[in-house]
Scaffold this motif. Sequence first.
Motif, PDB file in Angstrom:
ATOM      1  N   ILE A  38       0.847  -1.206   0.000  1.00 11.36           N
ATOM      2  CA  ILE A  38       0.000   0.000   0.000  1.00 11.36           C
ATOM      3  C   ILE A  38       0.879   1.251   0.000  1.00 11.36           C
ATOM      4  CG2 ILE A  38      -1.704   1.271   1.358  1.00 11.36           C
ATOM      5  CD1 ILE A  38      -2.693  -1.496   2.401  1.00 11.36           C
ATOM      6  N   ILE A  39       1.894   1.237   0.843  1.00 11.17           N
ATOM      7  CA  ILE A  39       2.802   2.396   0.923  1.00 11.17           C
ATOM      8  C   ILE A  39       3.504   2.610  -0.421  1.00 11.17           C
ATOM      9  CG2 ILE A  39       5.002   3.190   1.951  1.00 11.17           C
ATOM     10  CD1 ILE A  39       2.563   3.597   3.769  1.00 11.17           C
ATOM     11  N   SER A  40       3.880   1.522  -1.057  1.00  6.86           N
ATOM     12  CA  SER A  40       4.578   1.636  -2.338  1.00  6.86           C
ATOM     13  C   SER A  40       3.716   2.370  -3.361  1.00  6.86           C
ATOM     14  CB  SER A  40       4.930   0.232  -2.842  1.00  6.86           C
ATOM     15  OG  SER A  40       5.605   0.308  -4.068  1.00  6.86           O
ATOM     16  N   ASP A  41       2.420   2.059  -3.391  1.00  4.60           N
ATOM     17  CA  ASP A  41       1.542   2.756  -4.343  1.00  4.60           C
ATOM     18  C   ASP A  41       1.234   4.177  -3.888  1.00  4.60           C
ATOM     19  OD1 ASP A  41       1.307   1.192  -6.539  1.00  4.60           O
ATOM     20  OD2 ASP A  41      -0.470   0.116  -5.862  1.00  4.60           O
ATOM     21  N   ILE A  42       1.148   4.399  -2.582  1.00  5.12           N
ATOM     22  CA  ILE A  42       0.928   5.777  -2.101  1.00  5.12           C
ATOM     23  C   ILE A  42       2.143   6.631  -2.464  1.00  5.12           C
ATOM     24  CG2 ILE A  42       0.719   7.196  -0.015  1.00  5.12           C
ATOM     25  CD1 ILE A  42      -1.158   5.099   1.130  1.00  5.12           C
ATOM     26  N   TRP A  43       3.317   5.999  -2.454  1.00  4.71           N
ATOM     27  CA  TRP A  43       4.524   6.726  -2.870  1.00  4.71           C
ATOM     28  C   TRP A  43       4.436   7.133  -4.337  1.00  4.71           C
ATOM     29  CZ3 TRP A  43       7.474   7.057   1.500  1.00  4.71           C
ATOM     30  CH2 TRP A  43       8.572   7.910   1.413  1.00  4.71           C
ATOM     31  N   ARG A  44       3.754   6.288  -5.082  1.00  2.00           N
ATOM     32  CA  ARG A  44       3.733   6.489  -6.536  1.00  2.00           C
ATOM     33  C   ARG A  44       2.695   7.519  -6.976  1.00  2.00           C
ATOM     34  NH1 ARG A  44       2.720   1.622 -10.959  1.00  2.00           N
ATOM     35  NH2 ARG A  44       2.957   2.931 -12.810  1.00  2.00           N
TER      36      ARG A  44
ATOM     37  N   ALA B 234      -6.226  -2.162  11.201  1.00  2.02           N
ATOM     38  CA  ALA B 234      -5.409  -2.275   9.979  1.00  2.02           C
ATOM     39  C   ALA B 234      -5.150  -0.888   9.370  1.00  2.02           C
ATOM     40  CB  ALA B 234      -6.096  -3.176   8.969  1.00  2.02           C
ATOM     41  N   MET B 235      -6.090   0.044   9.547  1.00  5.89           N
ATOM     42  CA  MET B 235      -5.875   1.400   9.042  1.00  5.89           C
ATOM     43  C   MET B 235      -4.883   2.151   9.924  1.00  5.89           C
ATOM     44  SD  MET B 235      -7.254   1.838   6.195  1.00  5.89           S
ATOM     45  CE  MET B 235      -7.064   3.613   6.044  1.00  5.89           C
ATOM     46  N   GLN B 236      -4.872   1.773  11.206  1.00  4.54           N
ATOM     47  CA  GLN B 236      -3.892   2.378  12.116  1.00  4.54           C
ATOM     48  C   GLN B 236      -2.469   2.045  11.634  1.00  4.54           C
ATOM     49  OE1 GLN B 236      -5.093   1.256  16.012  1.00  4.54           O
ATOM     50  NE2 GLN B 236      -4.808   3.338  16.731  1.00  4.54           N
ATOM     51  N   THR B 237      -2.295   0.811  11.196  1.00  2.00           N
ATOM     52  CA  THR B 237      -0.984   0.399  10.670  1.00  2.00           C
ATOM     53  C   THR B 237      -0.615   1.255   9.457  1.00  2.00           C
ATOM     54  OG1 THR B 237      -1.436  -1.852  11.390  1.00  2.00           O
ATOM     55  CG2 THR B 237       0.316  -1.571   9.770  1.00  2.00           C
ATOM     56  N   VAL B 238      -1.593   1.506   8.595  1.00  2.00           N
ATOM     57  CA  VAL B 238      -1.320   2.289   7.374  1.00  2.00           C
ATOM     58  C   VAL B 238      -0.962   3.737   7.731  1.00  2.00           C
ATOM     59  CG1 VAL B 238      -2.349   3.211   5.254  1.00  2.00           C
ATOM     60  CG2 VAL B 238      -2.786   0.836   5.913  1.00  2.00           C
ATOM     61  N   THR B 239      -1.777   4.351   8.579  1.00  2.00           N
ATOM     62  CA  THR B 239      -1.515   5.770   8.892  1.00  2.00           C
ATOM     63  C   THR B 239      -0.207   5.916   9.680  1.00  2.00           C
ATOM     64  OG1 THR B 239      -2.970   5.608  10.821  1.00  2.00           O
ATOM     65  CG2 THR B 239      -3.921   6.518   8.818  1.00  2.00           C
ATOM     66  N   HIS B 240       0.072   4.942  10.544  1.00  2.00           N
ATOM     67  CA  HIS B 240       1.333   5.011  11.299  1.00  2.00           C
ATOM     68  C   HIS B 240       2.532   4.940  10.346  1.00  2.00           C
ATOM     69  CE1 HIS B 240       4.405   4.313  14.321  1.00  2.00           C
ATOM     70  NE2 HIS B 240       4.811   3.286  13.587  1.00  2.00           N
TER      71      HIS B 240
ATOM     72  N   SER C 266      -7.660  13.559  12.419  1.00  2.00           N
ATOM     73  CA  SER C 266      -6.479  13.917  13.229  1.00  2.00           C
ATOM     74  C   SER C 266      -5.199  13.598  12.460  1.00  2.00           C
ATOM     75  CB  SER C 266      -6.458  13.128  14.548  1.00  2.00           C
ATOM     76  OG  SER C 266      -7.622  13.366  15.260  1.00  2.00           O
ATOM     77  N   PHE C 267      -5.207  12.448  11.785  1.00  2.00           N
ATOM     78  CA  PHE C 267      -4.048  12.069  10.963  1.00  2.00           C
ATOM     79  C   PHE C 267      -3.793  13.131   9.889  1.00  2.00           C
ATOM     80  CE2 PHE C 267      -3.123  10.277   6.741  1.00  2.00           C
ATOM     81  CZ  PHE C 267      -1.807   9.878   6.935  1.00  2.00           C
ATOM     82  N   ALA C 268      -4.904  13.611   9.261  1.00  2.00           N
ATOM     83  CA  ALA C 268      -4.758  14.611   8.187  1.00  2.00           C
ATOM     84  C   ALA C 268      -4.093  15.880   8.714  1.00  2.00           C
ATOM     85  CB  ALA C 268      -6.124  14.934   7.594  1.00  2.00           C
ATOM     86  N   LYS C 269      -4.453  16.275   9.936  1.00  2.00           N
ATOM     87  CA  LYS C 269      -3.835  17.482  10.520  1.00  2.00           C
ATOM     88  C   LYS C 269      -2.354  17.247  10.773  1.00  2.00           C
ATOM     89  CE  LYS C 269      -7.865  19.566  12.675  1.00  2.00           C
ATOM     90  NZ  LYS C 269      -8.875  18.876  13.481  1.00  2.00           N
ATOM     91  N   THR C 270      -2.007  16.059  11.248  1.00  2.00           N
ATOM     92  CA  THR C 270      -0.595  15.769  11.545  1.00  2.00           C
ATOM     93  C   THR C 270       0.235  15.715  10.263  1.00  2.00           C
ATOM     94  OG1 THR C 270      -1.358  14.397  13.369  1.00  2.00           O
ATOM     95  CG2 THR C 270       0.929  14.117  12.707  1.00  2.00           C
ATOM     96  N   ILE C 271      -0.298  15.048   9.255  1.00  2.00           N
ATOM     97  CA  ILE C 271       0.501  14.818   8.040  1.00  2.00           C
ATOM     98  C   ILE C 271       0.510  16.045   7.130  1.00  2.00           C
ATOM     99  CG2 ILE C 271      -1.293  13.810   6.543  1.00  2.00           C
ATOM    100  CD1 ILE C 271       2.126  12.224   7.001  1.00  2.00           C
ATOM    101  N   LYS C 272      -0.483  16.935   7.336  1.00  2.00           N
ATOM    102  CA  LYS C 272      -0.550  18.200   6.583  1.00  2.00           C
ATOM    103  C   LYS C 272      -0.702  17.998   5.080  1.00  2.00           C
ATOM    104  CE  LYS C 272       1.957  21.157   9.835  1.00  2.00           C
ATOM    105  NZ  LYS C 272       2.664  20.304  10.780  1.00  2.00           N
ATOM    106  N   TRP C 273      -1.423  16.932   4.689  1.00  2.00           N
ATOM    107  CA  TRP C 273      -1.749  16.778   3.272  1.00  2.00           C
ATOM    108  C   TRP C 273      -2.957  17.645   2.940  1.00  2.00           C
ATOM    109  CZ3 TRP C 273      -1.652  10.687   2.485  1.00  2.00           C
ATOM    110  CH2 TRP C 273      -0.323  10.244   2.593  1.00  2.00           C
ATOM    111  N   ASN C 274      -3.150  17.878   1.660  1.00  2.00           N
ATOM    112  CA  ASN C 274      -4.229  18.760   1.210  1.00  2.00           C
ATOM    113  C   ASN C 274      -5.558  17.999   1.163  1.00  2.00           C
ATOM    114  OD1 ASN C 274      -5.875  20.533  -0.101  1.00  2.00           O
ATOM    115  ND2 ASN C 274      -4.704  20.571  -2.021  1.00  2.00           N
ATOM    116  N   LEU C 275      -6.460  18.325   2.100  1.00  2.00           N
ATOM    117  CA  LEU C 275      -7.774  17.662   2.148  1.00  2.00           C
ATOM    118  C   LEU C 275      -8.648  18.226   1.030  1.00  2.00           C
ATOM    119  CD1 LEU C 275      -8.874  15.498   4.086  1.00  2.00           C
ATOM    120  CD2 LEU C 275      -9.876  17.331   5.444  1.00  2.00           C
TER     121      LEU C 275
END
Length: 409
Positions: free
Chosen positions: A297-303, A321-327, A357-366
């Motif tokens: 999943i991370i590999s494709d998010i990188w892409r 399982a989503m906690q693992t992804v966001t972490h 909360s994750f979105a605020k931490t990671i500062k991606w564009n919502l």
Amino acid sequence: MIHSDQICKNVYFVGVNDRETRLFENLWPLDKGVSYNSYLIVDEKVALFDTVKNTKMDSFLNKIEGILGDRNVDYLIINHMEPDHSGAIKDIRQRYPDVEIVGNAKTFQFIQNFYGDLSPYYEVKDGDSLSLGKHTLNFYMTPMVHWPETMMTYESRQGILFSGDAFGGFGSLDGGIFDDEVNLEFYMDEIRRYYSNIVGKFGPMVQRAIKKLKDAEIPLHVIASTHGPVWRKNPACILDHYDRWSRAETEEGVVIVYGSMYGNTQKMADLMARRLSERGIKNIRIYDASKTHVSYIISDIWRFRGVLLGSCAYNTGLFPAMQTVTHKIENSQLKDRLLGIFGTASWSGGGVSSLESFAKTIKWNLVESPVEALSSPKEEDFIKCIAIANSMADLLLAERKSDSCNTCI
Ligand code: FEO
């Protein structure tokens, strides 16, 4: 007769494959195996570049002895100390008691900490060189790609860069060793999965290393990493991919990842994917976080540029399982993605709010306000899902570029 594992005259590949280990670093699935690459230069002096995992010692030594016969190894160059490469140092010392171990000050600290005193050592600093006879080695310190002691060694006669983990990837070498002998499409996914999960957090240091190589103005005819294919036909290809990945450059596309216990959050994911497709987005990847290992999943998010994260509520919080992804995303410090959030509240809520909360931490564009359905999505929730997909598509289409990522494959 030319030895088929020969990179060029007197320079040999002596790496080994590992198809038995299930998890690299006891974390990352090795469905397609991995190679531990090592190299040998035979000159007036003999130099061995890195070793292999200690479980592979027999075949490793057989390869070395098959080339050297009774000759000794004079120098063991250690570009990286992680045990998948340093695991056989002690065995090499036993087999070749006079070998001098070449590394930097940090290398020797790590040897001491992992294996005890294995001196004699030959310490090198940035810019130092070492003559083997006709071949000269130049050393470039490239710390934190992805450990503190990492360095690269450049052989100037043939223009070979022994790069350590940099420019490497997962995937055993199944017959083909060189980039011109293999189907690169097979390897590029595994190389990106390796990069994004193992090295990706250290993108700025990768950039620094690439700049150092460019500033040195050394011709790179061959890139010989400690994993994956040896790049002799088109080393610029892997250099370019690592450059773009370490700048977090993306392709047009959307990764949709969800955690869904009863299929309701999944319905929202499917609807958004369909809408994205209707809007002309072709690269859409949907992952059930419970089923697909986070490394893929991370590999494709990188892409890809767009990310839609969905979660049901689980015990008043995010689905595990989503906690693992966001972490993993937070830990990778991946920057600058377009983000949409969706999910279901069940009887408590907590999944979608955790993603906010994750979105605020990671500062991606919502791209749009999150949508949270009650136990199952209704018409009004589907309308909000369509709005998220439309906003994502609008932004992606506005950014659409004519240039393609695939410069070499
Ligand atoms: Fe291939 Fe960082 O070890």
